[in-house]
Enzyme design. Structure first.
Site, mmCIF file in Angstrom:
data_model
loop_
_atom_site.group_PDB
_atom_site.id
_atom_site.type_symbol
_atom_site.label_atom_id
_atom_site.label_comp_id
_atom_site.label_asym_id
_atom_site.label_seq_id
_atom_site.Cartn_x
_atom_site.Cartn_y
_atom_site.Cartn_z
ATOM 1 N N GLU A 57 0.823 -1.211 0.000
ATOM 2 C CA GLU A 57 0.000 0.000 0.000
ATOM 3 C C GLU A 57 0.859 1.262 0.000
ATOM 4 O OE1 GLU A 57 -4.049 -1.526 2.260
ATOM 5 O OE2 GLU A 57 -2.476 -0.647 3.488
ATOM 6 N N CYS A 85 3.328 8.661 1.456
ATOM 7 C CA CYS A 85 3.873 7.659 2.370
ATOM 8 C C CYS A 85 4.151 6.400 1.555
ATOM 9 C CB CYS A 85 2.874 7.389 3.486
ATOM 10 S SG CYS A 85 3.476 6.242 4.753
ATOM 11 N N CYS A 122 6.187 -6.959 6.923
ATOM 12 C CA CYS A 122 7.154 -6.379 7.863
ATOM 13 C C CYS A 122 7.656 -7.483 8.780
ATOM 14 C CB CYS A 122 6.505 -5.257 8.675
ATOM 15 S SG CYS A 122 7.684 -4.306 9.668
ATOM 16 N N CYS A 181 6.084 -4.857 15.742
ATOM 17 C CA CYS A 181 5.728 -3.847 16.745
ATOM 18 C C CYS A 181 4.269 -4.060 17.128
ATOM 19 C CB CYS A 181 5.937 -2.446 16.189
ATOM 20 S SG CYS A 181 7.669 -2.084 15.794
ATOM 21 N N CYS A 204 1.256 -1.794 15.977
ATOM 22 C CA CYS A 204 1.185 -1.488 14.553
ATOM 23 C C CYS A 204 0.506 -2.623 13.795
ATOM 24 C CB CYS A 204 2.602 -1.262 14.014
ATOM 25 S SG CYS A 204 2.662 -0.907 12.245
ATOM 26 N N SER A 255 11.259 5.797 15.110
ATOM 27 C CA SER A 255 10.079 5.323 15.839
ATOM 28 C C SER A 255 10.512 4.946 17.251
ATOM 29 C CB SER A 255 9.470 4.111 15.114
ATOM 30 O OG SER A 255 8.992 4.479 13.844
ATOM 31 N N LEU A 256 10.397 5.894 18.158
ATOM 32 C CA LEU A 256 10.872 5.682 19.537
ATOM 33 C C LEU A 256 9.790 5.036 20.394
ATOM 34 C CD1 LEU A 256 13.288 6.109 21.426
ATOM 35 C CD2 LEU A 256 12.310 8.339 22.023
ATOM 36 N N CYS A 286 -1.420 6.337 10.474
ATOM 37 C CA CYS A 286 -0.161 5.764 10.929
ATOM 38 C C CYS A 286 -0.398 4.468 11.695
ATOM 39 C CB CYS A 286 0.549 6.774 11.831
ATOM 40 S SG CYS A 286 2.139 6.219 12.434
#
Length: 402
Positions: free
Chosen positions: A123, A136, A143, A147, A150, A252-253, A374
């Site tokens: 996407e 984006c 992935c 996470c 996510c 990405s903290l 996001c």
């Protein structure tokens, strides 16, 4: 007995599959020219039979038509003889990702579900604002990072996207926005963020090569200052990203303690917070004019306390980081184990970070109604059940046989 040369790390929650997986060849055997650097384009034409001087000239002409004019057919290339168009079309193709589905949010955000020639879905999202338009872009199919907040992280990693598939997303967006021929002023698509599906630094070579095409002054000509690469913290690749790509960095903290970040960003078990922040401090080109952006998703009762905010300020000041913090209200998805922090909690967190001398705006969620916000990207094919996909495949076969 295995030697060091043939040992293969076992893929898991923190490591990518280490073996490159080339996509299947096109069924028609033609070579896609999108994604080839200038020298490779010339060599490809020469390998197909053009003599060197002609290959050099044709490569220059084709490059201009691809990246400056947005041509999708050789017949559009008016400075190449009509007699040569069939020869080119027989051997080469000007690729674009196949659009499976295009959606538009009530806030104007656009999302495309794309399919590669070997049948894999990914996407991309375009977010329009009054003063900019941000694309984006995805770097992988699926992935590997897992996470926990996510939705994309719940997908399995299928393969890396090629340079052509990455830059093809930019070109497809410009097709849809009517932004050919390429020009630096008056664009709707002004910014690119490598924040779509996948971890860009686990597909470093392809991301680097694609972004070089995007930044090339003879083609798409987008300034490196308008491109941001986001990483969850692949520390060994961060310096190379600064040196070889040189775009803005986002990290990405999402947490300030080992316990919480180990849970929500499992990569932290391999590259901890202190190691990550030191890599940020060492990132080439980072300064007050080019601050590093720290993404921080706000999870209720998990990482959103005043103590967390104070610790975030302490860490960023300790490493003397030129920083901006993007506070991201958690975007829910079915089965998520978290809730979004309350507006009051987010406001308090933001105020503390601001008072610490660090910009901490709250990002306004965009595209939630089409799962384009996001952390929400997950291909429609993944969302469907196996039974649904089997029924659709059977129906397609029945139509083809009729």
């Amino acid at each position: 007995m295995q030697t060091a040369a043939n040992l293969m790390p076992i893929p898991g929650h923190v490591d990518p599959v280490p073996v490159p997986r080339a996509p299947s060849l096109r069924p028609d055997g033609r070579i896609d020219l999108i994604g080839l650097p200038k020298d490779a384009l010339r060599e490809t034409l020469a390998d197909a039979g053009l003599e060197p001087k002609q290959a050099k000239l044709r490569a220059k002409q084709i490059w201009h038509w691809l990246y400056n004019r947005g041509a999708t057919e050789f017949a559009q290339m008016t400075d190449i003889s009509k007699a040569q168009h069939p020869w080119l079309a027989e051997r080469f193709v000007i690729g674009r990702p196949e659009v499976v589905e295009a959606q538009v949010s009530t806030d104007g955000t656009r999302k495309w579900l794309l399919r590669s020639p070997d049948g894999h879905d990914y996407e991309m999202v375009f977010i329009p604002d009054a003063d900019r338009g941000t694309l984006c872009v995805s770097s992988q199919v699926g992935c590997t990072l897992n996470c926990t907040f996510c939705h994309t992280g719940t997908m399995r990693l299928v393969r890396n996207l090629t340079p052509g598939e990455i830059v093809g997303q930019v070109m497809l967006a410009r097709d849809g926005l009517g932004e050919w021929p390429s020009q630096p002023e008056g664009r709707l698509l002004t910014n690119i963020v490598m924040m779509g599906m996948g971890e860009p630094l686990y597909n470093f070579d392809h991301v680097r090569d694609a972004l070089k095409l995007v930044m090339d002054g003879d083609g798409l000509a987008l300034s490196r200052r308008r491109i941001t690469l986001s990483t969850s913290g692949v520390v060994p690749m961060m310096a190379r990203a600064g040196e070889e790509i040189g775009v803005n960095l986002a990290v990405s903290l999402h947490a300030v303690t080992k316990e919480v970040r180990d849970e929500i960003v499992p990569l932290n078990r391999k590259y901890g917070i202190d190691e990550l922040l030191q890599a940020c401090a060492d990132y080439p080109g980072a300064n007050n004019a080019r601050r590093i952006t720290f993404e921080y998703v706000m999870l209720k009762d998990k990482n959103d306390s005043d103590a967390d905010a104070h610790e975030l300020v302490r860490l960023l000041r300790h490493y003397r980081l030129p920083a901006k913090v993007n506070l991201i209200p958690f975007n829910p998805w079915p089965g998520a184990a978290y809730e979004c922090s309350t507006p009051e909690r987010i406001a308090s967190f933001s105020r503390i970070v601001f008072e610490g001398g660090i910009s901490a705006p709250v990002r306004r969620p965009r595209g939630r109604d089409i799962d384009a916000a996001c952390g929400q990207l997950k291909t429609a094919a993944e969302k469907k059940s196996r039974a649904e996909r089997d029924r659709e495949a059977a129906a397609a076969e029945a139509v083809a046989a009729a």
